[in-house]
Design a protein around this motif. Structure first.
Motif, PDB file in Angstrom:
ATOM      1  N   TYR A 116       9.448 -30.163  -0.592  1.00  0.00           N
ATOM      2  CA  TYR A 116       9.189 -29.478  -1.857  1.00  0.00           C
ATOM      3  C   TYR A 116       9.913 -30.178  -3.006  1.00  0.00           C
ATOM      4  CZ  TYR A 116      10.033 -26.243  -5.657  1.00  0.00           C
ATOM      5  OH  TYR A 116      10.161 -25.703  -6.917  1.00  0.00           O
ATOM      6  N   LEU A 117      11.188 -30.473  -2.812  1.00  0.00           N
ATOM      7  CA  LEU A 117      11.964 -31.142  -3.856  1.00  0.00           C
ATOM      8  C   LEU A 117      11.365 -32.505  -4.198  1.00  0.00           C
ATOM      9  CD1 LEU A 117      14.466 -31.490  -5.682  1.00  0.00           C
ATOM     10  CD2 LEU A 117      15.689 -32.334  -3.658  1.00  0.00           C
ATOM     11  N   THR A 118      10.943 -33.256  -3.187  1.00  0.00           N
ATOM     12  CA  THR A 118      10.372 -34.585  -3.428  1.00  0.00           C
ATOM     13  C   THR A 118       9.056 -34.467  -4.189  1.00  0.00           C
ATOM     14  OG1 THR A 118      11.382 -35.242  -1.326  1.00  0.00           O
ATOM     15  CG2 THR A 118       9.866 -36.793  -2.332  1.00  0.00           C
ATOM     16  N   GLY A 119       8.247 -33.460  -3.849  1.00  0.00           N
ATOM     17  CA  GLY A 119       7.032 -33.213  -4.610  1.00  0.00           C
ATOM     18  C   GLY A 119       7.325 -32.856  -6.049  1.00  0.00           C
ATOM     19  N   TYR A 120       8.346 -32.039  -6.262  1.00  0.00           N
ATOM     20  CA  TYR A 120       8.737 -31.652  -7.617  1.00  0.00           C
ATOM     21  C   TYR A 120       9.129 -32.880  -8.434  1.00  0.00           C
ATOM     22  CZ  TYR A 120      11.439 -29.320 -11.318  1.00  0.00           C
ATOM     23  OH  TYR A 120      11.920 -28.895 -12.525  1.00  0.00           O
ATOM     24  N   MET A 121       9.846 -33.804  -7.817  1.00  0.00           N
ATOM     25  CA  MET A 121      10.247 -35.024  -8.525  1.00  0.00           C
ATOM     26  C   MET A 121       9.043 -35.914  -8.805  1.00  0.00           C
ATOM     27  SD  MET A 121      14.024 -35.996  -6.991  1.00  0.00           S
ATOM     28  CE  MET A 121      13.591 -35.977  -5.260  1.00  0.00           C
ATOM     29  N   ALA A 122       8.048 -35.911  -7.912  1.00  0.00           N
ATOM     30  CA  ALA A 122       6.822 -36.671  -8.167  1.00  0.00           C
ATOM     31  C   ALA A 122       6.072 -36.096  -9.363  1.00  0.00           C
ATOM     32  CB  ALA A 122       5.932 -36.668  -6.926  1.00  0.00           C
ATOM     33  N   VAL A 123       6.046 -34.765  -9.501  1.00  0.00           N
ATOM     34  CA  VAL A 123       5.456 -34.135 -10.685  1.00  0.00           C
ATOM     35  C   VAL A 123       6.159 -34.640 -11.939  1.00  0.00           C
ATOM     36  CG1 VAL A 123       5.184 -31.955 -11.943  1.00  0.00           C
ATOM     37  CG2 VAL A 123       4.637 -32.058  -9.515  1.00  0.00           C
ATOM     38  N   ASP A 124       7.468 -34.739 -11.877  1.00  0.00           N
ATOM     39  CA  ASP A 124       8.249 -35.172 -13.039  1.00  0.00           C
ATOM     40  C   ASP A 124       7.838 -36.556 -13.514  1.00  0.00           C
ATOM     41  OD1 ASP A 124      10.398 -34.624 -14.906  1.00  0.00           O
ATOM     42  OD2 ASP A 124      11.531 -36.189 -13.861  1.00  0.00           O
ATOM     43  N   GLU A 125       7.371 -37.392 -12.597  1.00  0.00           N
ATOM     44  CA  GLU A 125       6.933 -38.736 -12.969  1.00  0.00           C
ATOM     45  C   GLU A 125       5.434 -38.818 -13.255  1.00  0.00           C
ATOM     46  OE1 GLU A 125       8.667 -41.733 -13.659  1.00  0.00           O
ATOM     47  OE2 GLU A 125      10.008 -40.047 -13.918  1.00  0.00           O
ATOM     48  N   GLY A 126       4.733 -37.698 -13.190  1.00  0.00           N
ATOM     49  CA  GLY A 126       3.296 -37.716 -13.444  1.00  0.00           C
ATOM     50  C   GLY A 126       2.472 -38.203 -12.276  1.00  0.00           C
ATOM     51  N   LEU A 127       3.064 -38.266 -11.078  1.00  0.00           N
ATOM     52  CA  LEU A 127       2.345 -38.697  -9.881  1.00  0.00           C
ATOM     53  C   LEU A 127       1.781 -37.464  -9.188  1.00  0.00           C
ATOM     54  CD1 LEU A 127       4.949 -41.331  -8.644  1.00  0.00           C
ATOM     55  CD2 LEU A 127       2.840 -41.758  -9.904  1.00  0.00           C
ATOM     56  N   HIS A 128       0.731 -36.908  -9.780  1.00  0.00           N
ATOM     57  CA  HIS A 128       0.314 -35.563  -9.400  1.00  0.00           C
ATOM     58  C   HIS A 128      -0.379 -35.501  -8.039  1.00  0.00           C
ATOM     59  CE1 HIS A 128       1.705 -33.817 -13.069  1.00  0.00           C
ATOM     60  NE2 HIS A 128       1.108 -34.762 -13.765  1.00  0.00           N
ATOM     61  N   GLY A 129      -1.151 -36.507  -7.697  1.00  0.00           N
ATOM     62  CA  GLY A 129      -1.759 -36.516  -6.373  1.00  0.00           C
ATOM     63  C   GLY A 129      -0.711 -36.633  -5.286  1.00  0.00           C
ATOM     64  N   LEU A 130       0.267 -37.499  -5.490  1.00  0.00           N
ATOM     65  CA  LEU A 130       1.364 -37.653  -4.535  1.00  0.00           C
ATOM     66  C   LEU A 130       2.136 -36.350  -4.403  1.00  0.00           C
ATOM     67  CD1 LEU A 130       3.167 -39.460  -2.745  1.00  0.00           C
ATOM     68  CD2 LEU A 130       4.419 -40.104  -4.816  1.00  0.00           C
ATOM     69  N   ALA A 131       2.404 -35.702  -5.522  1.00  0.00           N
ATOM     70  CA  ALA A 131       3.133 -34.437  -5.495  1.00  0.00           C
ATOM     71  C   ALA A 131       2.383 -33.391  -4.679  1.00  0.00           C
ATOM     72  CB  ALA A 131       3.343 -33.930  -6.922  1.00  0.00           C
ATOM     73  N   GLN A 132       1.070 -33.315  -4.852  1.00  0.00           N
ATOM     74  CA  GLN A 132       0.291 -32.345  -4.089  1.00  0.00           C
ATOM     75  C   GLN A 132       0.392 -32.595  -2.589  1.00  0.00           C
ATOM     76  OE1 GLN A 132      -3.560 -32.727  -6.151  1.00  0.00           O
ATOM     77  NE2 GLN A 132      -3.401 -30.538  -6.589  1.00  0.00           N
ATOM     78  N   ARG A 133       0.399 -33.867  -2.197  1.00  0.00           N
ATOM     79  CA  ARG A 133       0.502 -34.177  -0.770  1.00  0.00           C
ATOM     80  C   ARG A 133       1.851 -33.742  -0.220  1.00  0.00           C
ATOM     81  NH1 ARG A 133      -1.177 -40.282   0.131  1.00  0.00           N
ATOM     82  NH2 ARG A 133      -0.846 -39.652   2.311  1.00  0.00           N
ATOM     83  N   TYR A 134       2.921 -33.955  -0.978  1.00  0.00           N
ATOM     84  CA  TYR A 134       4.234 -33.470  -0.557  1.00  0.00           C
ATOM     85  C   TYR A 134       4.239 -31.950  -0.466  1.00  0.00           C
ATOM     86  CZ  TYR A 134       6.946 -37.838  -0.836  1.00  0.00           C
ATOM     87  OH  TYR A 134       7.473 -39.087  -0.613  1.00  0.00           O
ATOM     88  N   TYR A 135       3.679 -31.297  -1.469  1.00  0.00           N
ATOM     89  CA  TYR A 135       3.678 -29.836  -1.492  1.00  0.00           C
ATOM     90  C   TYR A 135       2.919 -29.253  -0.298  1.00  0.00           C
ATOM     91  CZ  TYR A 135       5.567 -29.432  -6.285  1.00  0.00           C
ATOM     92  OH  TYR A 135       6.366 -29.453  -7.399  1.00  0.00           O
ATOM     93  N   VAL A 136       1.752 -29.805   0.014  1.00  0.00           N
ATOM     94  CA  VAL A 136       0.972 -29.287   1.136  1.00  0.00           C
ATOM     95  C   VAL A 136       1.727 -29.474   2.444  1.00  0.00           C
ATOM     96  CG1 VAL A 136      -1.130 -29.631   2.502  1.00  0.00           C
ATOM     97  CG2 VAL A 136      -1.275 -29.488   0.013  1.00  0.00           C
TER      98      VAL A 136
END
Length: 351
Positions: A116-136
């Motif tokens: 979850y934390l890693t996905g949140y940090m990906a959101v911070d960088e605008g890497l939204h597809g990557l963030a979604q994969r971490y979140y799922v």
């Protein structure tokens, strides 16, 4: 866990990040529901490595807390690859190791929180597809661990990502799912969830429910303040931020400014990245109602912290600041702010 290892390795490779993340947010993302994945054991194959115990769980928890602290203070640009490396090189092997049932659940929970934390940090960088994969993946491990807290927190995080991208309907669906998955939430958790529901309702034009949810969040926060320690970073400052967002979405810019000023006034802790973003947002809204001098003063406060933050979202707010004050540079305050910004912001933002 091979999918988890692959995800982390791709995130560690800078050459892959633009392919993985940019512009790939999906409103059609399939969210694993709690009842649908109870009993999945794929994430917890046993017997491949030596046995683990609570010492290994405690280490993962401590590492996640440390990375979270670094993210709050300095942004996630450097912390996220560190988290991805730790996930690939350490956590993945723990998830394959033999363990008692209680230790396995605890490790799954700890890994879910790290994802979850890693996905949140990906959101911070605008890497939204990557963030979604971490979140799922975080949701899947949370379900396997029977960890309702991380499951609900992750759904809410996905809602925050969606609402910031103006996908209001998806954001509301995710916020409502988070609330539905936590029927016995304590007052601070309820405020945490209801505040997000209020924001998404406001963005979708549902004034009645936006105001209902924000009243619910306020009442829950009042109860929570007389009890134990804060849940994560959700406190009266966070609630006032949500009140500001609701008022702004409903067209009350003056009210949004007042609530954001209150949020800044009662903020505690060293959440430096949030301070930069929220103060810059406040300044934008002060300018929107014609308060140029006040906006410049607030932007100067944001610039005090900005050089210490490595954050894509903070960069976005400073880029917006430069565009907004450029037409006002004949004003003494705006001109001084612009010249100060030229000395502290990254050259790419000045282009």
């Amino acid at each position: 866990m091979e999918a988890l290892i692959d995800l982390g390795r791709q995130d560690m490779d800078p050459s892959r990040r633009s392919v993985l993340g940019a512009g790939l947010f999906s409103v059609a993302l399939t969210i694993p529901c709690w009842p649908d994945v109870i009993g999945r054991a794929e994430a917890a194959e046993s017997g491949r490595l030596s046995r683990i115990g609570m010492n290994e769980v405690d280490m993962v928890v401590a590492m996640t807390e440390r990375v979270s602290d670094l993210d709050d203070q300095f942004g996630g640009r450097h912390a996220r690859p560190m988290a991805a490396s730790f996930m690939v090189n350490t956590v993945a092997s723990y998830l394959h190791a033999d363990a008692s049932d209680s230790v396995r659940r605890a490790m799954l929970s700890a890994a879910s929180d790290l994802l979850y934390l890693t996905g949140y940090m990906a959101v911070d960088e605008g890497l939204h597809g990557l963030a979604q994969r971490y979140y799922v993946k975080a949701l899947e491990l949370a379900v396997a661990a029977e960890d309702h807290l991380t499951y609900c927190t992750t759904l809410r995080g996905m809602s925050v990502q969606a609402v910031d991208l103006r996908h209001g309907a998806k954001a509301r669906e995710l916020a409502d799912a988070a609330a539905a998955a936590s029927p016995k939430a304590g007052p601070r958790m309820r405020a945490f969830l209801a505040g997000q529901q209020a924001h998404t309702a406001a963005q979708t034009g549902d004034r009645t429910n936006a105001l209902r949810f924000i009243r619910e969040a306020e009442a829950a926060m009042d109860r929570a303040e007389s009890r134990g320690k804060p849940f994560g970073s959700y406190d009266p400052s966070s609630l006032n931020y949500h009140i500001s967002q609701v008022r702004y979405e409903l067209g009350d810019v003056h009210g949004a400014v007042n609530a954001m000023q209150q949020s800044d006034k009662v903020r505690h802790g060293v959440y430096r990245r949030a301070r930069v973003r929220h103060r810059a947002t406040l300044a934008e809204r002060q300018l929107e109602i014609g308060h140029l001098e006040a906006a410049c003063a607030t932007w100067n406060l944001a610039l005090d912290d900005y050089p210490m933050v490595q954050s894509g979202r903070a960069d976005d707010r400073i880029r917006a600041m430069l565009a907004l004050i450029r037409p006002h540079r004949r004003n003494a305050s705006a001109g001084a702010l612009y010249e100060r910004a030229r000395t502290v912001v990254r050259p790419a933002l000045l282009a």
